[in-house]
Design a protein around this motif. Structure first.
Motif, PDB file in Angstrom:
ATOM      1  N   GLN A  33     -27.889  42.779  45.521  1.00  0.00           N
ATOM      2  CA  GLN A  33     -27.041  42.225  46.488  1.00  0.00           C
ATOM      3  C   GLN A  33     -26.273  43.108  47.820  1.00  0.00           C
ATOM      4  N   GLN A  38     -25.046  42.679  56.930  1.00  0.00           N
ATOM      5  CA  GLN A  38     -24.338  41.269  56.893  1.00  0.00           C
ATOM      6  C   GLN A  38     -22.991  41.413  56.157  1.00  0.00           C
ATOM      7  N   HIS A  39     -22.934  42.545  55.421  1.00  0.00           N
ATOM      8  CA  HIS A  39     -21.507  42.768  54.683  1.00  0.00           C
ATOM      9  C   HIS A  39     -20.694  43.306  55.651  1.00  0.00           C
ATOM     10  N   GLN A  42     -19.186  40.509  57.672  1.00  0.00           N
ATOM     11  CA  GLN A  42     -18.276  39.746  56.948  1.00  0.00           C
ATOM     12  C   GLN A  42     -16.910  40.644  56.906  1.00  0.00           C
ATOM     13  N   ALA A  43     -16.856  41.789  56.408  1.00  0.00           N
ATOM     14  CA  ALA A  43     -15.709  42.634  56.604  1.00  0.00           C
ATOM     15  C   ALA A  43     -14.775  42.696  57.617  1.00  0.00           C
ATOM     16  N   ASP A 332     -24.812  50.568  52.328  1.00  0.00           N
ATOM     17  CA  ASP A 332     -23.839  49.171  52.619  1.00  0.00           C
ATOM     18  C   ASP A 332     -22.253  49.799  52.236  1.00  0.00           C
ATOM     19  N   THR A 334     -19.716  48.387  51.708  1.00  0.00           N
ATOM     20  CA  THR A 334     -18.907  47.378  50.997  1.00  0.00           C
ATOM     21  C   THR A 334     -19.344  47.478  49.469  1.00  0.00           C
TER      22      THR A 334
END
Length: 395
Positions: A33, A38-39, A42-43, A332, A334
């Motif tokens: 994941q 992308q994350h 979103q954050a 990543d 996050t």
């Protein structure tokens, strides 16, 4: 392998750790994941990257804040890592045609006594730590004792890396670098990919790592696109930590950088001076300052700052220039299972003023396709790993 239309100069910019989604084998690395870009989007409720998006970034994956451009200016796609690993050296080596199919030596719980004792004997100093750790956290945890005792702070991670931290007022940089060279010679037998000097300054409670980091890598065991270009008489300029990553092999000139902004500034200087060959830049702040420190907001700001500089870079290029933007792995910010790199696809964006339109490069099976494309674009025969995608955008 000769191109119908050869470029005089290729510029490769590596956004260190800017991954774009978990690879199919990410579960083998504990990275299910993971999706760096992308994350982050979103954050922060959406990224503002207009220049990257014009090149096609938003068409590679769904990224909040980036609408899909109907007619992108560049060619876009993503690349899968074929080598075993997920670190900077593995990513860059594969990018330039060196496959890592035998894992580097990794000691995620700390190094065996034989290594630590041998290193202590060689350097005449004891060791603190010897455990997996965040670089900023371990100097806070052990910095006071290091100042008192003069012992090295040694730590590692999920990567094949021996990291050596020392306060610049306790152990001079020259001694730190000499110790790293001794460690490099010692650790070749264990196939440990990198030894990293991690100097810091300050006082307990406010230690700060400095820009005097230096990486000591294993010497590449096979030829690379870089060495092939140099043997063909072309200039290859490495900016940032490129020289460290390739142990100085395959470069005609190396330029240190302090941070992303300094890297872009020095890139512009080089482009004013050098009209041919390869210019190869690594921008490390994404990884070092924000990915490992799990700071998605800082990471987003750094991405947006780069996008501004990209808007300044493109108008400086002419018809004999080819620009390729990519990454070497994910990190990543996050992802809270660990603070290490994440096993991800990386984006690849290609642009030149010659393009009348962009298109889809698809999913490349290896980072080595990039190196094969660089050689092809510069008119140099490369028979090693990777399949050039030059013909897709050069017609």
């Amino acid at each position: 392998m000769q191109a119908r239309s050869v470029f005089s100069r290729v510029i490769v910019v590596v956004l260190d750790s800017v991954g774009i989604g978990a690879l199919p084998d990410a579960h083998e690395y504990g990275d299910m994941q993971a999706a760096t870009l992308q994350h982050i989007a979103q954050a922060v409720s959406g990224l503002g990257l207009p220049h990257l998006n014009k090149l096609g970034l938003g068409r590679i994956a769904s990224i909040e804040g980036l609408a899909q451009v109907e007619y992108p200016m560049g060619w876009y796609g993503k690349m899968a890592e074929r080598s075993v690993g997920k670190d900077t050296m593995t990513g860059h080596w594969e990018m330039m045609g060196i496959d890592i199919l035998k894992p580097f030596g990794m000691y995620p719980k700390g190094f065996p006594t034989e290594i630590i004792q041998a290193f202590s004997d060689l350097t005449g100093r004891g060791v603190l730590g010897n455990l997996p750790a965040s670089g900023t956290q371990i100097i806070e945890d052990l910095g006071r004792e290091h100042i008192k005792t003069g012992k090295w702070i040694v730590y590692t991670s999920a990567d094949s890396v021996f990291q050596l931290a020392a306060h610049e007022e306790v152990i001079p940089l020259a001694e730190l670098y000499a110790a790293c060279e001794q460690a490099r010679n010692l650790l070749d037998a264990y196939r440990i990919g990198r030894v990293i000097a991690r100097p810091f300054v300050g006082v307990p409670g406010s230690f700060v790592r400095t820009s005097h980091r230096h990486d000591y890598t294993m010497v590449p065991e096979t030829a690379s696109v870089l060495t092939t270009l140099v043997e063909s008489g072309l200039d290859v300029v490495g900016l940032g930590k490129i020289d460290d990553i390739f142990a100085g092999r395959g470069l005609t000139r190396s330029i240190r950088t302090q941070n992303n902004q300094d890297g872009m500034h020095k890139l512009f200087d080089v482009l004013n001076e050098q009209r041919t060959g390869l210019v190869f830049l690594n921008l490390v702040d994404f990884d070092m300052q924000y990915g490992h420190r799990r700071d998605p907001r800082g990471y987003a700001r750094a991405l947006e700052d780069f996008d501004v500089r990209l808007g300044e870079l493109c108008p400086r290029l002419d018809r004999d220039d080819l620009l390729i933007i990519t990454a070497d792995h994910g990190c990543d910010p996050t992802f809270m299972i660990h603070t290490d790199h994440t096993r991800e696809y990386v984006p690849v964006l290609v642009w030149t003023p010659r393009l009348s339109k962009g298109g889809d490069l698809g999913v490349r099976n290896t980072f080595a396709d990039l190196g094969a494309t660089v050689a092809h674009a510069l008119g140099v025969e490369w028979t090693g790993s990777g399949v050039s995608f030059f013909s897709l955008f050069s017609t």
